[in-house]
Each structure stands twice: as C-alpha cells, then as structure tokens.
Design a protein around this motif. Structure first.
Motif, PDB file in Angstrom:
ATOM      1  N   ASP A 236       0.751  -1.067   0.027  1.00  0.00           N
ATOM      2  CA  ASP A 236      -0.018   0.067  -0.100  1.00  0.00           C
ATOM      3  C   ASP A 236       1.110   1.236  -0.109  1.00  0.00           C
ATOM      4  OD1 ASP A 236      -2.450  -1.155  -0.180  1.00  0.00           O
ATOM      5  OD2 ASP A 236      -2.791  -1.368   2.042  1.00  0.00           O
ATOM      6  N   PHE A 237       1.984   1.175  -0.001  1.00  0.00           N
ATOM      7  CA  PHE A 237       3.130   2.456  -0.092  1.00  0.00           C
ATOM      8  C   PHE A 237       2.721   3.396  -1.314  1.00  0.00           C
ATOM      9  CE2 PHE A 237       7.084   0.664   2.830  1.00  0.00           C
ATOM     10  CZ  PHE A 237       6.003   0.711   4.134  1.00  0.00           C
ATOM     11  N   THR A 238       2.806   4.328  -0.999  1.00  0.00           N
ATOM     12  CA  THR A 238       3.146   5.342  -2.357  1.00  0.00           C
ATOM     13  C   THR A 238       4.381   5.978  -2.180  1.00  0.00           C
ATOM     14  OG1 THR A 238       0.646   5.884  -2.389  1.00  0.00           O
ATOM     15  CG2 THR A 238       2.056   7.131  -3.683  1.00  0.00           C
ATOM     16  N   VAL A 239       4.963   5.978  -3.447  1.00  0.00           N
ATOM     17  CA  VAL A 239       6.372   6.562  -3.295  1.00  0.00           C
ATOM     18  C   VAL A 239       6.561   7.500  -4.618  1.00  0.00           C
ATOM     19  CG1 VAL A 239       7.633   4.591  -2.233  1.00  0.00           C
ATOM     20  CG2 VAL A 239       7.328   4.664  -4.903  1.00  0.00           C
ATOM     21  N   PRO A 240       7.274   8.541  -4.769  1.00  0.00           N
ATOM     22  CA  PRO A 240       7.483   9.551  -5.514  1.00  0.00           C
ATOM     23  C   PRO A 240       8.122   8.957  -6.993  1.00  0.00           C
ATOM     24  CG  PRO A 240       9.337   9.680  -3.980  1.00  0.00           C
ATOM     25  CD  PRO A 240       8.616   8.590  -3.476  1.00  0.00           C
ATOM     26  N   GLN A 241       7.546   9.638  -8.000  1.00  0.00           N
ATOM     27  CA  GLN A 241       8.055   9.078  -9.190  1.00  0.00           C
ATOM     28  C   GLN A 241       9.235   9.974  -9.733  1.00  0.00           C
ATOM     29  OE1 GLN A 241       4.747   9.689 -12.039  1.00  0.00           O
ATOM     30  NE2 GLN A 241       3.697   7.866 -11.484  1.00  0.00           N
ATOM     31  N   ASP A 242       9.394  11.193  -8.927  1.00  0.00           N
ATOM     32  CA  ASP A 242      10.489  11.927  -9.416  1.00  0.00           C
ATOM     33  C   ASP A 242      10.919  12.559  -7.789  1.00  0.00           C
ATOM     34  OD1 ASP A 242      12.595  13.487 -10.261  1.00  0.00           O
ATOM     35  OD2 ASP A 242      11.274  14.946 -10.950  1.00  0.00           O
ATOM     36  N   PRO A 243      11.965  12.291  -7.275  1.00  0.00           N
ATOM     37  CA  PRO A 243      13.186  11.073  -7.913  1.00  0.00           C
ATOM     38  C   PRO A 243      12.361   9.867  -7.944  1.00  0.00           C
ATOM     39  CG  PRO A 243      13.711  11.592  -5.372  1.00  0.00           C
ATOM     40  CD  PRO A 243      12.747  12.605  -5.813  1.00  0.00           C
ATOM     41  N   ARG A 244      12.749   9.068  -9.085  1.00  0.00           N
ATOM     42  CA  ARG A 244      12.113   7.691  -9.176  1.00  0.00           C
ATOM     43  C   ARG A 244      12.685   6.764  -7.875  1.00  0.00           C
ATOM     44  NH1 ARG A 244      13.061   3.439 -14.013  1.00  0.00           N
ATOM     45  NH2 ARG A 244      11.278   1.920 -13.395  1.00  0.00           N
ATOM     46  N   ARG A 274      14.729   0.720  -4.204  1.00  0.00           N
ATOM     47  CA  ARG A 274      15.573   1.593  -4.980  1.00  0.00           C
ATOM     48  C   ARG A 274      15.037   3.129  -5.220  1.00  0.00           C
ATOM     49  NH1 ARG A 274      18.600  -1.897  -9.209  1.00  0.00           N
ATOM     50  NH2 ARG A 274      18.100  -4.185  -8.465  1.00  0.00           N
ATOM     51  N   SER A 275      16.060   3.954  -5.121  1.00  0.00           N
ATOM     52  CA  SER A 275      15.569   5.401  -5.512  1.00  0.00           C
ATOM     53  C   SER A 275      16.935   6.068  -6.192  1.00  0.00           C
ATOM     54  CB  SER A 275      15.370   5.951  -4.224  1.00  0.00           C
ATOM     55  OG  SER A 275      14.935   7.339  -4.119  1.00  0.00           O
ATOM     56  N   ASN A 276      16.679   7.103  -6.853  1.00  0.00           N
ATOM     57  CA  ASN A 276      17.559   7.920  -7.404  1.00  0.00           C
ATOM     58  C   ASN A 276      17.912   8.921  -6.224  1.00  0.00           C
ATOM     59  OD1 ASN A 276      17.857   6.733  -9.729  1.00  0.00           O
ATOM     60  ND2 ASN A 276      16.287   8.092 -10.815  1.00  0.00           N
ATOM     61  N   SER A 277      17.364   9.140  -5.266  1.00  0.00           N
ATOM     62  CA  SER A 277      17.504   9.997  -4.229  1.00  0.00           C
ATOM     63  C   SER A 277      18.056   9.096  -2.844  1.00  0.00           C
ATOM     64  CB  SER A 277      16.408  10.926  -3.605  1.00  0.00           C
ATOM     65  OG  SER A 277      16.610  11.352  -2.477  1.00  0.00           O
ATOM     66  N   GLN A 278      19.225   9.352  -2.265  1.00  0.00           N
ATOM     67  CA  GLN A 278      19.547   8.804  -1.029  1.00  0.00           C
ATOM     68  C   GLN A 278      18.774   8.868   0.065  1.00  0.00           C
ATOM     69  OE1 GLN A 278      22.365   6.443  -0.828  1.00  0.00           O
ATOM     70  NE2 GLN A 278      21.272   5.896   1.097  1.00  0.00           N
ATOM     71  N   GLU A 279      18.127  10.267   0.120  1.00  0.00           N
ATOM     72  CA  GLU A 279      17.193  10.760   1.157  1.00  0.00           C
ATOM     73  C   GLU A 279      15.700   9.849   1.101  1.00  0.00           C
ATOM     74  OE1 GLU A 279      14.708  14.543   2.805  1.00  0.00           O
ATOM     75  OE2 GLU A 279      16.147  14.864   0.882  1.00  0.00           O
ATOM     76  N   GLU A 280      15.293   9.681  -0.252  1.00  0.00           N
ATOM     77  CA  GLU A 280      14.231   8.882  -0.438  1.00  0.00           C
ATOM     78  C   GLU A 280      14.369   7.342  -0.158  1.00  0.00           C
ATOM     79  OE1 GLU A 280      11.086   9.703  -0.788  1.00  0.00           O
ATOM     80  OE2 GLU A 280      11.508  11.846  -1.119  1.00  0.00           O
ATOM     81  N   LEU A 281      15.629   6.884  -0.591  1.00  0.00           N
ATOM     82  CA  LEU A 281      15.808   5.525  -0.151  1.00  0.00           C
ATOM     83  C   LEU A 281      15.915   5.044   1.236  1.00  0.00           C
ATOM     84  CD1 LEU A 281      16.759   3.025  -1.485  1.00  0.00           C
ATOM     85  CD2 LEU A 281      19.261   3.796  -1.085  1.00  0.00           C
ATOM     86  N   ASP A 282      16.501   6.110   2.036  1.00  0.00           N
ATOM     87  CA  ASP A 282      16.625   5.860   3.535  1.00  0.00           C
ATOM     88  C   ASP A 282      15.152   5.959   4.065  1.00  0.00           C
ATOM     89  OD1 ASP A 282      19.460   5.566   3.220  1.00  0.00           O
ATOM     90  OD2 ASP A 282      19.906   7.865   3.847  1.00  0.00           O
ATOM     91  N   LYS A 283      14.281   6.928   3.494  1.00  0.00           N
ATOM     92  CA  LYS A 283      13.324   7.156   4.189  1.00  0.00           C
ATOM     93  C   LYS A 283      12.234   5.889   4.035  1.00  0.00           C
ATOM     94  CE  LYS A 283      11.266  11.180   3.001  1.00  0.00           C
ATOM     95  NZ  LYS A 283      10.475  12.137   2.084  1.00  0.00           N
ATOM     96  N   LEU A 284      12.521   5.398   2.766  1.00  0.00           N
ATOM     97  CA  LEU A 284      11.581   4.203   2.290  1.00  0.00           C
ATOM     98  C   LEU A 284      12.139   3.039   3.414  1.00  0.00           C
ATOM     99  CD1 LEU A 284       9.676   2.751   0.622  1.00  0.00           C
ATOM    100  CD2 LEU A 284      11.382   2.569  -1.112  1.00  0.00           C
ATOM    101  N   ASP A 285      13.404   2.882   3.469  1.00  0.00           N
ATOM    102  CA  ASP A 285      13.951   1.749   4.337  1.00  0.00           C
ATOM    103  C   ASP A 285      13.411   1.657   5.716  1.00  0.00           C
ATOM    104  OD1 ASP A 285      16.009  -0.081   4.778  1.00  0.00           O
ATOM    105  OD2 ASP A 285      17.461   1.148   5.333  1.00  0.00           O
ATOM    106  N   ARG A 286      13.470   2.896   6.320  1.00  0.00           N
ATOM    107  CA  ARG A 286      12.611   3.137   7.769  1.00  0.00           C
ATOM    108  C   ARG A 286      11.143   2.620   7.507  1.00  0.00           C
ATOM    109  NH1 ARG A 286      15.889   7.820   7.543  1.00  0.00           N
ATOM    110  NH2 ARG A 286      14.192   8.987   7.151  1.00  0.00           N
ATOM    111  N   ARG A 287      10.476   2.971   6.586  1.00  0.00           N
ATOM    112  CA  ARG A 287       8.954   2.732   6.443  1.00  0.00           C
ATOM    113  C   ARG A 287       8.865   1.196   6.255  1.00  0.00           C
ATOM    114  NH1 ARG A 287       6.151   5.640   1.626  1.00  0.00           N
ATOM    115  NH2 ARG A 287       4.286   4.758   2.578  1.00  0.00           N
TER     116      ARG A 287
END
Length: 418
Positions: A236-244, A274-287
């Motif tokens: 059910d997660f929603t993740v950004p398309q940009d950064p992918r 995966r993410s093109n942004s380290q910030e988004e990757l770390d955020k998703l990791d925690r989620r």
C-alpha cells in the motif's frame, strides 16, 4: 541531445583527437579489431560467475602484465589491477571493467559467431568491457603515448546481483587513492551514466512457536500471517515518481507440503528498494521496517499468547547520488560519444537518468566518474540468448582511449581536465 560542451573542454578534446600519436592509436584500434575479437572469445569461454572470478582474474592479470603494466596485483577480494605510470604532475585515473557475469558455471557451451554477432552468455556484459581496456592499452603502448597522470587499469569482481558492486567498493576503500574513475560496462558508445540509483536488498525472517493448524489454533500467533500483514502494508506504500523510487517484495516463503496443516515456526521474505535519491531511499528503508514491526505487533496482539519476533540480513547496500551534468569528466565523455558513436546511433547519445553500475560506488565516495558502454539495444543481456554485435565494436575502445587522455592529460599537449 540538447547539450553543449563548454569551450574549455572542447579545446582539450580538439587537441587530443588531432595529436598525431592519438590519430595513429585510434586507427590502430580499428586495425587491431580482429585480434581484440579473438581475445574477447578467450575471455567469454573463461566463465566467471559472481563470487567465482578466480580463473578470469588470473587470466586478466597475465594480460595486464604482458602489456607492460607495473605493480600488477590480484587482491584477496579478486580485483585485478596494474599501473601505467604517467610523466608526473597529473591525477591518478582509474579505468575499470567488472569481470563477473550473471551465469552459473556450465552456461557457456559454445560461441556461435554469425552475421557479425557473437552469441554466448556474457558475451557483452561485461566481457566486452574487459577487452576494451586491453585494446586501449595495446594502442597506447604501440605509439608510446604518455600521460601526465598515472592510469590504473583494473578488472573488478562482484558487480552483479548479490555481489552488490562489491569489488568496486573494495577497490575504493582498500586500493590506491584515485582522483577520477571511468567504468566500461557494455559494448556501446552512446550512453553516459553519471548518476547513481541506490538500492538495498534484505532478507527478513519472522519467528513463532509453530504447531498444528487445528489443535493449536488460537493458542499461538502465526509468523506467516505476520509476513502477510507486513507485505500488505508495503504493497500500500506510495512512493515518488521524481526522484524515481521503487519497492518490490520478490520472495515470500514458509513451510512445505509435508506441513501443509501446520502453523509454521518461521516465514521469510526478501525485498529490494531503490531510489535515485539517497534521502528517499533511507526514508523508504525506515518505512519498510516500521511496517514489519507493526505487523509483528499486530499478529502478536491478536492472540495474546506468544510473541512474533524477527531478524534480518542485508545483502546489498548501494548508495544513490548525482553529479553535475556539466562536470569536466561528463562533458569530456559527451564530446567523445559524439565523435565515436556510429551515425545510425547518434540520436541515442545522452546522459542516463540514474544507474546501478560500479560508478555508484565512486559517486558515494565523492570520486568524479562516468560509466560508458551502454546503448539503446539490450542485446538480451542477462539471458542465455545474450549476443554481442562486433562489426563496429572498435568504436568503444577509441572512445575510451580519448576520454582517458583527456582525463589524465596528454603529455606535452594538454592539461588534465580533472
């Protein structure tokens, strides 16, 4: 491609490509192409699954020594490298190609050579990158080309799959310091990668008591149900398309047919983010870990009789990041691609968005880098039908040679762009 190379970089490029020794070396690479293809086939037949690159590493080390590099070393982590010394006063440039393929031993039965194509598992990825470096080295040696900076030629291990770009990580952490890195991954000239798609891959195990599906029902929590709760939350997660950004639960396992009427004591998932942004990757990791924790707590609370516990193992941890698209090394790579890409493929010249290549590790370490060798056609890479069209394949070593000379500085002609 809507891109303009700066006047400064263009001037260096023009001086390098017009130097008599460089013109001669570029012509030689084309003439040397049949020998390069013979050498290429030798490496294709020397299989190198990830984590098992020993034979290919030995063969590569012998070639680097034969072609005159000093200090040729095979590291315990199976990277192979040697130094071509410069005249002094320039940067140290790493040029590397990964040695491993995705195929297990026994996958290469034969090489089928027909219609200008070499058909065999691993024929392109990344056997071609390795032989490109050797072609460049022969050309530099034949015409005595001197650079201001030292150049380290390397074959790196464990790039693919669970190897997680490990050889490149090891080289940057344990090898000699470098000022810039050029990776050759593939067989084409038109694609330039200077960004990094970060990714993490995990195995998570869920544990309970285990028991009979009927007689122990309601007496204990079910690890498999906890897994199902976790996967549903992740789905059910929603993740950004940009950064992918992306997530994928790729493996879900518990029990067996013999225990089809049992509450399992253990259930496992594997997933990749995966993410093109380290910030988004770390955020998703925690989620994801929050979802796992919540799922275990919910399954435990539902029955109130025992506790679902969990642990995890991380397989891959690759950093995300970006570089300036007009950094000197990137502009130099674009200038080279525009010259050496065959006319029929020039419309595909461009800088890729993201990328999961050895350059990720250089970006993560703060080392200027580009990865070249990608193209518009996938050539059935990572399948048993992989093939390598070699008719104009000499263009890539010509491109790499020119880019190397721009980066390291052509002695008596240009200063390094780094």
């Amino acid at each position: 491609m809507d891109y303009t190379v700066s006047e400064k970089i263009q001037n260096v490029f023009d001086k390098v490509v017009n130097a008599p020794e460089v013109k001669a070396a570029v012509d030689f690479i084309k003439e040397d192409h049949p020998f390069s293809m013979k050498e290429h086939k030798e490496f294709v037949l020397c299989e190198a699954p990830t984590f098992h690159e020993e034979a290919r590493a030995k063969m590569y080390a012998e070639k680097l020594s034969e072609y005159g590099l000093s200090e040729v070393k095979t590291e315990p982590y199976l990277d192979v490298w040697g130094v071509r010394k410069g005249t002094g006063g320039g940067p140290t440039i790493l040029v590397e190609a990964h040695m491993d393929t995705v195929f297990p031993f026994g996958s290469v039965k034969e090489i089928v050579d027909e219609n200008g194509e070499m058909h065999a598992p691993g024929a392109t990825d990344n056997t071609r990158g390795m032989t490109v470096l050797l072609s460049v080295l022969r050309a530099m040696n034949k015409f005595g080309i001197k650079t201001k900076g030292d150049i380290i030629f390397a074959g790196t291990a464990r790039e693919e799959g669970m190897g997680s770009l490990g050889g490149m990580r090891d080289f940057l952490e344990k090898g000699p310091k470098v000022d810039a890195s050029i990776s050759v991954d593939g067989a084409d000239t038109e694609a330039i990668t200077c960004e990094a798609t970060g990714y993490k891959t995990y195995e998570v195990n869920f544990y309970g008591i285990g028991g009979h599906a009927w007689s122990d029902f309601s007496k204990m929590a079910n690890p498999l149900h906890a897994v199902a709760r976790a996967v549903a939350k992740i789905a059910d997660f929603t993740v950004p398309q940009d950064p992918r950004t992306s997530f994928c639960v790729s493996n879900f396992h518990a029990g067996n047919d013999a225990g089809v009427h049992a509450i399992v004591p253990k259930a496992t998932i594997k997933y990749n983010i995966r993410s093109n942004s380290q910030e988004e990757l770390d955020k998703l990791d925690r989620r994801v870990f929050d979802a796992i924790r919540e799922a275990c707590e919910e399954e435990t609370a539902k029955w109130g009789k025992d506790t679902i516990t969990w642990d995890y193992k991380q397989y891959c941890d690759v950093p995300a990041g970006k570089q300036d698209h007009h950094a000197p090394l990137v502009e130099s790579a674009v200038a080279c691609a525009c010259l050496y890409t065959p006319e029929e493929k020039k419309e595909h010249i461009g800088i890729r968005e993201g990328g999961c290549v050895n350059g990720n590790m250089a970006i993560g370490a703060g080392v200027p880098c580009v990865t070249i060798g990608g193209g518009e056609l996938n050539r059935c890479i990572h399948s048993l039908d992989e093939y390598f069209p070699y008719t104009k394949a000499y263009a890539l070593p010509q491109e790499v040679l020119t880019l190397l000379l721009m980066a390291a500085g052509l002695d008596g002609v240009t200063e390094p762009v780094i």
